[in-house]
Enzyme design. Sequence first.
Site, PDB file in Angstrom:
ATOM      1  N   SER A  22      -2.500   4.029   9.086  1.00 26.94           N
ATOM      2  CA  SER A  22      -2.612   4.512   7.345  1.00 26.94           C
ATOM      3  C   SER A  22      -4.058   4.892   8.058  1.00 26.94           C
ATOM      4  O   SER A  22      -4.693   3.490   8.489  1.00 26.94           O
ATOM      5  CB  SER A  22      -2.172   3.823   6.835  1.00 26.94           C
ATOM      6  OG  SER A  22      -2.015   4.628   5.686  1.00 26.94           O
ATOM      7  N   TYR A  76      -5.253  10.466   6.030  1.00 32.62           N
ATOM      8  CA  TYR A  76      -4.566  11.452   4.527  1.00 32.62           C
ATOM      9  C   TYR A  76      -6.176  12.437   4.128  1.00 32.62           C
ATOM     10  O   TYR A  76      -7.776  11.773   4.637  1.00 32.62           O
ATOM     11  CB  TYR A  76      -5.161  10.819   3.399  1.00 32.62           C
ATOM     12  CG  TYR A  76      -3.445  10.041   3.408  1.00 32.62           C
ATOM     13  CD1 TYR A  76      -2.488  10.879   2.898  1.00 32.62           C
ATOM     14  CD2 TYR A  76      -3.575   9.019   2.668  1.00 32.62           C
ATOM     15  CE1 TYR A  76      -1.299  10.266   2.736  1.00 32.62           C
ATOM     16  CE2 TYR A  76      -2.300   8.303   3.086  1.00 32.62           C
ATOM     17  CZ  TYR A  76      -1.612   8.488   2.776  1.00 32.62           C
ATOM     18  OH  TYR A  76      -0.259   8.448   2.558  1.00 32.62           O
ATOM     19  N   THR A  99      -0.443  13.870   6.864  1.00 34.26           N
ATOM     20  CA  THR A  99       0.615  13.680   5.509  1.00 34.26           C
ATOM     21  C   THR A  99       0.018  14.809   5.106  1.00 34.26           C
ATOM     22  O   THR A  99      -1.204  15.039   3.891  1.00 34.26           O
ATOM     23  CB  THR A  99       0.300  11.759   4.516  1.00 34.26           C
ATOM     24  OG1 THR A  99       0.869  11.305   5.495  1.00 34.26           O
ATOM     25  CG2 THR A  99       1.305  12.484   4.163  1.00 34.26           C
ATOM     26  N   LYS A 113       3.572  15.651   8.972  1.00 30.84           N
ATOM     27  CA  LYS A 113       4.405  14.457   8.236  1.00 30.84           C
ATOM     28  C   LYS A 113       4.930  14.666   6.755  1.00 30.84           C
ATOM     29  O   LYS A 113       3.663  14.785   6.058  1.00 30.84           O
ATOM     30  CB  LYS A 113       3.880  13.389   8.172  1.00 30.84           C
ATOM     31  CG  LYS A 113       4.743  11.939   7.561  1.00 30.84           C
ATOM     32  CD  LYS A 113       4.062  10.806   7.624  1.00 30.84           C
ATOM     33  CE  LYS A 113       4.882   9.580   7.659  1.00 30.84           C
ATOM     34  NZ  LYS A 113       4.883   9.421   6.260  1.00 30.84           N
ATOM     35  N   HIS A 126       8.619  10.396   2.524  1.00 38.68           N
ATOM     36  CA  HIS A 126       7.548   9.580   2.066  1.00 38.68           C
ATOM     37  C   HIS A 126       8.500   7.951   1.850  1.00 38.68           C
ATOM     38  O   HIS A 126       8.119   7.622   0.890  1.00 38.68           O
ATOM     39  CB  HIS A 126       6.575   9.941   0.914  1.00 38.68           C
ATOM     40  CG  HIS A 126       4.587   9.141   1.580  1.00 38.68           C
ATOM     41  ND1 HIS A 126       3.997  10.007   1.416  1.00 38.68           N
ATOM     42  CD2 HIS A 126       4.613   8.026   1.318  1.00 38.68           C
ATOM     43  CE1 HIS A 126       3.128   9.253   1.701  1.00 38.68           C
ATOM     44  NE2 HIS A 126       3.282   8.245   0.929  1.00 38.68           N
TER      45      HIS A 126
END
Length: 377
Positions: free
Chosen positions: A117, A145, A171, A245, A269
């Site tokens: 992440s 992100y 994402t 995603k 999510h």
Amino acid sequence: MNTAPSLQALPDNLINLADHEACARSRLDSNAWAYFYGGAADEFSLAANRQAWDALTLWPRVLRTLAGGHTRVHLLGRELACPLLVAPMAFQRMAHADGELAMAYASAALGAGMVFSTQASMPLEQVAQAVLGMQGRGPLWFQLYLQHDRGFTRQLVARAEAAGYEALVLTVDAPAHGARDRERRARFRLPEGIGAINLQGMAPPPSVPLEHGQSALFDGLLHQAPTWEDVQWLQSQTRLPVLLKGILHPADAVQAARLGVAGLIVSNHGGRTLDTAPATAIALRHVVHALRSAGMDVPVLVDGGIRRGTDVLKAMALGASAVLIGRPAIWGLANAGAAGVAHVLRLLRDELEIAMALSGCARLSDASPALLDPACA
Ligand SMILES: Cc1cc2nc3c(=O)[nH]c(=O)nc-3n(C[C@H](O)[C@H](O)[C@H](O)COP(=O)(O)O)c2cc1C
């Protein structure tokens, strides 16, 4: 620099992923539990994810030759030992001191993939360095992100590339934070010393004073939210394959495929963003159908509520190329660090093999919609 996680014994009597969840609940404090377990608002989508996998029935075929079967799949030009990846999840050091390092190590040891992440609590380089040389490891991907500072975002992508991450997972389902009632009720706070370490050094977002009647969201934060143009921008900035995603709507899946993305991850999510968004098992069926009808051949992955080997087999029968596992990997981490994650992945893989054998599937390519509905045969 730490290159291997600590060795820790497993608690007794963990025979499935639900046992891991119950055990983790007794070990994590209420702050961490609210963060890791919770979904958005009334947690309808969180519950719906589970219910949708349960609602699908498997119609087994018998007397087929099963000897020599296996769980191998092909994904983005690689052969994987099994179709499992650990989903990107933030702040894993809140579950265990070994955090993302243990998660990556266990995934690699089990031949499963790992998606690291943007909001990880350990340096992206340290984790990649520890596992890239491991034999038989699954793919190592970086979840992105997009940051308000596109220059910083570009540097982050360059760091991920240089460290050896093999794909970028953008994402797209969280332009804003979900309404996390459970976290607010628990007054969730990141513990001292845990944070998004790979975002350190980024300038804070520009603070534009709001005028009377303006919305902090629409007139503030959402000016930075990614758009379809940013997907193309990202593709132009990297040599790595880019997956999206957080796709649920079939029309978005087709639009993404037209942009030439390397793959799609059907995800809500884990029920943490838009509550009452559809369960992913249901969205997956629509997405696969839309892509096939449009003649588009893009790998589709799915996550959300996958807790059993039968769930994995159902996802493959619906047309998924692989699945991602979220919370159960955190439960394993909380229970016994790397050994706990490895145990969770091993349980799932063993259950998948059993489900395949009992359904008459020697290979995952044998799992088709007819396994879920005899009318499709
Ligand atoms: C604690 C937690 C943190 C998460 N952090 C991220 C993240 O940083 N980036 C992201 O794309 N998704 C994040 N997700 C969503 C997961 O990647 C995944 O979509 C979801 O957990 C899958 O559902 P499951 O937990 O039911 O398996 C997070 C999920 C959880 C539970």
